[in-house]
Design a protein around this motif. Sequence first.
Motif, PDB file in Angstrom:
ATOM      1  N   ARG A  62      63.848  63.970  48.710  1.00 41.12           N
ATOM      2  CA  ARG A  62      63.302  62.641  48.439  1.00 41.12           C
ATOM      3  C   ARG A  62      63.867  61.611  49.405  1.00 41.12           C
ATOM      4  O   ARG A  62      63.157  60.709  49.856  1.00 41.12           O
ATOM      5  N   GLU A  65      62.114  61.956  52.628  1.00 48.06           N
ATOM      6  CA  GLU A  65      60.793  61.330  52.542  1.00 48.06           C
ATOM      7  C   GLU A  65      60.895  59.823  52.744  1.00 48.06           C
ATOM      8  O   GLU A  65      60.076  59.220  53.452  1.00 48.06           O
ATOM      9  N   SER A 101      57.179  69.391  49.098  1.00 48.30           N
ATOM     10  CA  SER A 101      57.537  68.317  50.016  1.00 48.30           C
ATOM     11  C   SER A 101      57.483  68.846  51.437  1.00 48.30           C
ATOM     12  O   SER A 101      57.705  70.038  51.678  1.00 48.30           O
ATOM     13  N   GLN A 309      68.180  55.641  47.783  1.00 45.66           N
ATOM     14  CA  GLN A 309      66.979  55.434  46.982  1.00 45.66           C
ATOM     15  C   GLN A 309      67.062  54.157  46.150  1.00 45.66           C
ATOM     16  O   GLN A 309      66.036  53.520  45.859  1.00 45.66           O
ATOM     17  N   ILE A 391      63.041  64.584  43.902  1.00 45.54           N
ATOM     18  CA  ILE A 391      61.580  64.475  43.875  1.00 45.54           C
ATOM     19  C   ILE A 391      61.038  64.520  42.448  1.00 45.54           C
ATOM     20  O   ILE A 391      59.862  64.240  42.225  1.00 45.54           O
ATOM     21  N   ARG A 408      56.338  59.722  42.024  1.00 50.69           N
ATOM     22  CA  ARG A 408      56.480  59.824  43.471  1.00 50.69           C
ATOM     23  C   ARG A 408      55.169  60.359  44.038  1.00 50.69           C
ATOM     24  O   ARG A 408      54.613  61.320  43.546  1.00 50.69           O
ATOM     25  N   TYR A 468      55.990  55.141  45.523  1.00 52.57           N
ATOM     26  CA  TYR A 468      55.665  55.487  44.138  1.00 52.57           C
ATOM     27  C   TYR A 468      54.327  54.852  43.763  1.00 52.57           C
ATOM     28  O   TYR A 468      53.955  53.806  44.307  1.00 52.57           O
TER      29      TYR A 468
END
Length: 499
Positions: A62, A65, A101, A309, A391, A408, A468
């Motif tokens: 994540r 990403e 992913s 994050q 994720i 997500r 998101y």
Amino acid sequence: MTGTTDIAAAPLTPARVVVVGSGPTGLLLAGDLATAGIPVTVLEKRPRKLSNLSRAFVLHARTLEQLDARGLADELEAAGRALDRLRLFGRLAIDLTDLPSRFNHLLVLPQYEVEKALARRAVEAGAEFRYDTEMTGLVQDTDGVTVETRGPDGRTRTLRAAYLVGADGMRSAVRDAVGLPFPGKSAIRSVVLADVRLAEQPEGLLTVDAVGDAFAFLAPFGDGYHRVIGWHRGRDVPDTEPLDLAEIKEITRRALGRDYGMHDARWMSRFHSDERQAPAYRAGRVFLAGDAAHVHTPAGGQGMNTGLQDAANLGWKLASVLAGHADADLLDTYQAERHPVGRSVLRSSGGIVRLATVRHPWSRAARAALTGLLNTLGPARRKVTAQITGIGYRYPAPRGAHPLTGTRVPDVRLAGGTRLHEALREGRFVLITPDHEPPPAPARPDRLTTAHWASPRRTTLLVRPDGYAAWASDAIPAPGALRSVLTTYLGPAPARRLG
């Protein structure tokens, strides 16, 4: 307060954000704000240099990403080493190639490499950095925050900002200044760290195991040195206790069966690992992010990832409010969305440590049974993997919202050969519509990118700047209804500035 106050040296800027701390969390946040056109000043009490004494070594899917949505993932992937399989407790096999992913692996990469890329991005976007500068106090009022600082010359100066973010680590001066508690406990005491050369190379990229009372972890720096982290239950001493290479080698032999011929340690240290979380990530116009808001054990490599994050969640919200696109109530969703994630990470990382350090034969038998069960139950193993890699988290959605809301959004292919993460690089919302429907002309081109799905789908999806889902519909919305949705999320035009 000491020193000479020099208010004129730091003009008052009502729309400015001050970020305290230039670790990964503060750097990503500063880059996001500067990219959005928000003046941002980063205060860092350390000198201007990159340190190789970081403890973080892993980027999860994540996080990669999020970095891809900022145009940084490819260069970091080239600098690091991908790991697509993990083995824990000798039996639990985690195959990351099944992750839904583009980044279906762990990236083993020292934290300072991440900081280097994030710092460059922030500087290029126009963020201001003040090194050798310590925050010594702050005062809030209804319009902003006045920050007192002490620079390298020893003089005290003040800054005025609309909001302040404490990304200044576990011993956060910002958290202390606003009186937020940091409840929790020490989970592991007398953890040892060292950077060493090895005479024998480990079989795998990451080497980790726990045997009896000993735990050890090995990861490469990429410059000929390896970072070793070790712990022995019977060696509970203060962080100030002298440490030598013999102790590190002994712990490693106990946990891994051999010490790989460790030699030439360039750095050694002790620390203790806490499990703590602030009950609130916000106090008025002051926010906490990263280790200032939550700390946990290194197990699972989730620390730096969770902080990055946090920053991705908070940055676009501060930018939206300060640009006048959203009411200040939007900032309350930072607590609602990120605090539960921090609590979950505390539980999962603590659970891994407790499983790794069980002592009694019956406890070890129970651990073996649990890991064996996870190996055979695919859904349970995938859920654990999704949580550790980030994720699997979703944010709260209003009652009756589309099932995608708050989830997500993967890096889907868009018509024209682009990807969602590429479309997100301008820091805007992205509206994706079915390919048989022309996307509406963006009422707010500064706030919205429009695109079609690359493959036939019926869903209209509005993606937030942090990747998101903000809103979705499986029915083709009427133009008026869609305009109303976009106004709700993008704000009216012309923009009104909020201090």
